[in-house]
Design a protein around this motif. Structure first.
Motif, PDB file in Angstrom:
ATOM      1  N   CYS A  49     -53.124   0.586 -83.302  1.00  0.00           N
ATOM      2  CA  CYS A  49     -54.212   0.042 -82.496  1.00  0.00           C
ATOM      3  C   CYS A  49     -55.261  -0.606 -83.388  1.00  0.00           C
ATOM      4  O   CYS A  49     -55.590  -0.083 -84.452  1.00  0.00           O
ATOM      5  N   LEU A  50     -55.785  -1.722 -82.921  1.00  0.00           N
ATOM      6  CA  LEU A  50     -56.777  -2.454 -83.702  1.00  0.00           C
ATOM      7  C   LEU A  50     -58.200  -2.240 -83.207  1.00  0.00           C
ATOM      8  O   LEU A  50     -59.158  -2.525 -83.921  1.00  0.00           O
ATOM      9  N   ASP A  51     -58.335  -1.741 -81.970  1.00  0.00           N
ATOM     10  CA  ASP A  51     -59.663  -1.508 -81.417  1.00  0.00           C
ATOM     11  C   ASP A  51     -59.577  -0.442 -80.319  1.00  0.00           C
ATOM     12  O   ASP A  51     -58.491   0.044 -79.986  1.00  0.00           O
ATOM     13  N   LYS A  52     -60.726  -0.086 -79.778  1.00  0.00           N
ATOM     14  CA  LYS A  52     -60.804   0.980 -78.774  1.00  0.00           C
ATOM     15  C   LYS A  52     -59.990   0.638 -77.525  1.00  0.00           C
ATOM     16  O   LYS A  52     -59.286   1.494 -76.981  1.00  0.00           O
ATOM     17  N   ASP A  53     -60.070  -0.607 -77.054  1.00  0.00           N
ATOM     18  CA  ASP A  53     -59.335  -0.995 -75.849  1.00  0.00           C
ATOM     19  C   ASP A  53     -57.828  -0.870 -76.042  1.00  0.00           C
ATOM     20  O   ASP A  53     -57.119  -0.366 -75.167  1.00  0.00           O
ATOM     21  N   SER A  54     -57.323  -1.345 -77.195  1.00  0.00           N
ATOM     22  CA  SER A  54     -55.882  -1.236 -77.429  1.00  0.00           C
ATOM     23  C   SER A  54     -55.475   0.223 -77.594  1.00  0.00           C
ATOM     24  O   SER A  54     -54.367   0.607 -77.220  1.00  0.00           O
TER      25      SER A  54
ATOM     26  N   LYS B 259     -55.604   8.312 -87.916  1.00  0.00           N
ATOM     27  CA  LYS B 259     -56.002   7.132 -88.682  1.00  0.00           C
ATOM     28  C   LYS B 259     -54.774   6.516 -89.330  1.00  0.00           C
ATOM     29  O   LYS B 259     -53.912   7.223 -89.849  1.00  0.00           O
TER      30      LYS B 259
END
Length: 190
Positions: free
Chosen positions: A16-21, A40
């Motif tokens: 995942c690259l961000d909170k939404d993904s 992580k």
């Protein structure tokens, strides 16, 4: 990283690259399993090695494979498996053995020692018996991170334990002999 701990071969794993993904990956993961692990991502090399315990309880570090994966990437399912037809024309899925690159035990002695420390201490701490396969990441400072432990393997010619053993000069017969002697020792104790 979002992972379904009950799946294997990178199934149910999402970087995942961000909170939404990440939230999207958790939703998808919960459709594949009852729980998820969020951790992580470690930028670095992806490694795989094995350990065999002999009848005297001594541990032997097998070869360490360094997979051809970008430091910011992961080994996806399609990097591990390919589909095609067998000799009879039936569709089949085959494990993609590729040409693994083994760490040079001499030139990379410091890194090998760090891997050995992690897998041997984990083997003992988890009270693992006989043998195990470890998947790890190593960052650019040679810090070693344990990703998973596998307690199953084929012992045929292309099985991971025999391949790792061969890379350090232990043929299939010696490998199997070590395991058999350990099993017999355990039977004698019971």
């Amino acid at each position: 990283m979002v992972k379904v701990p009950t799946l294997e071969d990178s199934q149910g794993v999402t970087k995942c690259l961000d909170k939404d993904s990440m939230l999207d990956a958790v939703d998808k993961a919960l459709k594949l399993g009852e729980s998820v692990v969020i951790e992580k991502f470690i930028v670095g090399k992806e490694l795989r090695t094995g350990v065999i315990e002999d009848e005297n309880g001594e541990l032997t570090l097998l070869g360490i494979i360094e997979y051809d994966v970008e430091p910011t990437g992961i080994r996806e399912y399609d990097m591990k498996y390919s589909s095609g037809k067998d000799l009879t024309g039936r569709e089949q899925v085959k494990y993609n053995l590729g040409s693994p690159q083994f760490m040079d035990q001499i030139k990379e002695a410091k890194a090998v020692e760090k891997v050995k420390d992690v897998v041997f201490s984990t083997f003992r701490a988890m009270d693992i018996q006989d043998w195990a396969v470890f998947v790890l990441r190593m960052d650019d400072k040679e810090n070693v991170y344990l990703l998973e432990i596998n307690l199953f393997s084929s012992f045929g010619e292309i099985g991971i334990i025999p391949r790792l053993a061969r890379s350090v000069g232990i043929d299939e017969f010696k490998c199997f002999d070590m395991m058999t002697k350990k099993a017999l020792r355990q039977l004698e104790k019971s």
